[in-house]
Design an enzyme around this catalytic site. Structure first.
Site, PDB file in Angstrom:
ATOM      1  CD  GLU A   1      -2.322  -3.000  -6.638  1.00 55.30           C
ATOM      2  OE1 GLU A   1      -1.115  -3.273  -6.601  1.00 55.30           O
ATOM      3  OE2 GLU A   1      -2.758  -1.863  -6.404  1.00 55.30           O
TER       4      GLU A   1
ATOM      5  CB  ALA B   1      -0.916   0.013   1.217  1.00 55.83           C
TER       6      ALA B   1
HETATM    7  C1  5RP Z   1       0.681  -0.752  -6.827  1.00 63.27           C
HETATM    8  C2  5RP Z   1       0.434  -0.511  -5.394  1.00 63.27           C
HETATM    9  C3  5RP Z   1       1.542  -0.836  -4.457  1.00 63.27           C
HETATM   10  O1  5RP Z   1       1.107  -1.802  -3.572  1.00 63.27           O
HETATM   11  C4  5RP Z   1       1.946   0.402  -3.709  1.00 63.27           C
HETATM   12  O2  5RP Z   1       2.305   1.389  -4.674  1.00 63.27           O
HETATM   13  C5  5RP Z   1       3.120   0.139  -2.777  1.00 63.27           C
HETATM   14  O3  5RP Z   1       4.269  -0.130  -3.527  1.00 63.27           O
HETATM   15  P1  5RP Z   1       5.659  -0.489  -2.830  1.00 63.27           P
HETATM   16  O4  5RP Z   1       5.470  -1.781  -2.111  1.00 63.27           O
HETATM   17  O5  5RP Z   1       6.618  -0.597  -3.998  1.00 63.27           O
HETATM   18  O6  5RP Z   1       6.006   0.643  -1.898  1.00 63.27           O
HETATM   19  O7  5RP Z   1      -0.607  -0.080  -4.965  1.00 63.27           O
HETATM   20  O8  5RP Z   1      -0.383  -0.289  -7.622  1.00 63.27           O
END
Ligand code: 5RP
Length: 262
Positions: A111, A91
């Site tokens: 998602e 997230a």
């Molecule tokens: C992708 C998402 C990811 O879960 C969110 O951006 C977190 O990314 P990361 O784990 O690289 O910090 O929502 O659409």
């Protein structure tokens, strides 16, 4: 090898490692997108290879599908799986009620569909993702390319009546061209700074023609596993109202890291 990771990457890894404990043989599991979710997929791949874990994974992006296949997880579509036992995803922000902003990686549509089709959603995140109020991270909104500038104008008009601090909206770019999602859509990032009424905003956004879905995940997440750079994890369960602390030993995971660094 773990010593070579930054504290943030260690935090992401330990959250993923702890969340992998929820996965059992026979489960159909939604596999999230992003750098934290990639750690989870690698952990599950290791469990498939070394511990005989048998699962079906439903990826939330082409990137995650490729990684899952690479590490030996059986990949099926959501239409094949129909319903999932569990989804584990990263997230961009989570608040005390475990409401989320997601879509930083541009995969929010799949998602949200996959998480909603799951009995349980677990979010894995480093501690920096926790906020008092959602909105510091720009809110991603997936829009169809047709007439996207009109959709953008309608969103801006709607934002003027909302409890938000900022109202700037930007088209997400990939170099010189607009970013394109797995569904062939664009992303508008809403720089709101603070979202006072997230539920109302989410509903208002999804009423606008051209908007496909927005990155607010309200009442979808059951558990957040928060990782720290020193190996500590906190498991916050919104249904039980419990918080459990744990510690992950990096030494136990040397295989995973050596595979990764090869
Ligand atoms: C992708 C998402 C990811 O879960 C969110 O951006 C977190 O990314 P990361 O784990 O690289 O910090 O929502 O659409």
């Amino acid at each position: 090898m773990a010593g070579e990771l930054s504290p943030i990457d260690k935090a992401k890894f330990v959250a993923a490692r702890r969340a992998a404990d929820y996965v059992e043989t026979g489960m159909q599991v939604g596999l999230g997108t992003g750098s934290t979710a990639a750690w989870l997929v690698r952990c599950l791949g290791e469990m498939v290879r070394d511990d005989g874990l048998r699962i079906k994974g439903v990826p939330t992006s082409t990137r995650t599908a490729a990684l899952a296949r690479d590490v030996g997880i059986e990949v099926v579509s959501l239409d094949e799986a129909r319903w999932l036992d569990l989804t584990i995803d990263g997230a961009d922000e989570f608040d005390a009620d475990l409401n989320l902003i997601k879509g930083g990686g541009g995969a929010l549509l799949q998602e949200k569909i996959v998480a909603t089709a799951s009995d349980q959603m677990i979010v894995i995140a480093d501690v920096t993702k926790g906020v008092d109020t959602l909105g510091h991270f720009p809110l991603p909104v997936e829009v169809i390319p047709f007439g996207w500038q009109t959709t953008k104008a309608l969103i801006e008009e709607m934002l003027a009546a909302m409890d938000v601090l900022g109202q700037q909206t930007t088209l997400r770019m990939n170099g010189d061209a607009p970013f394109v999602t797995d569904e062939g859509n664009h992303i508008l990032d809403l720089h709101l700074k603070r979202i006072g009424a997230a539920r109302q905003l989410s509903m208002a956004l999804n009423q606008i023609p051209g908007v496909v879905e927005n990155g607010l995940f309200m009442d979808v997440c059951d558990v957040v596993v928060v990782g720290y750079g020193d190996g500590r994890v906190e498991v916050r369960d919104i249904n039980d109202g419990t918080v459990h602390e744990d510690k992950i030993n990096f030494v136990d995971t040397d295989n995973l890291f050596s595979d990764l660094m090869d």
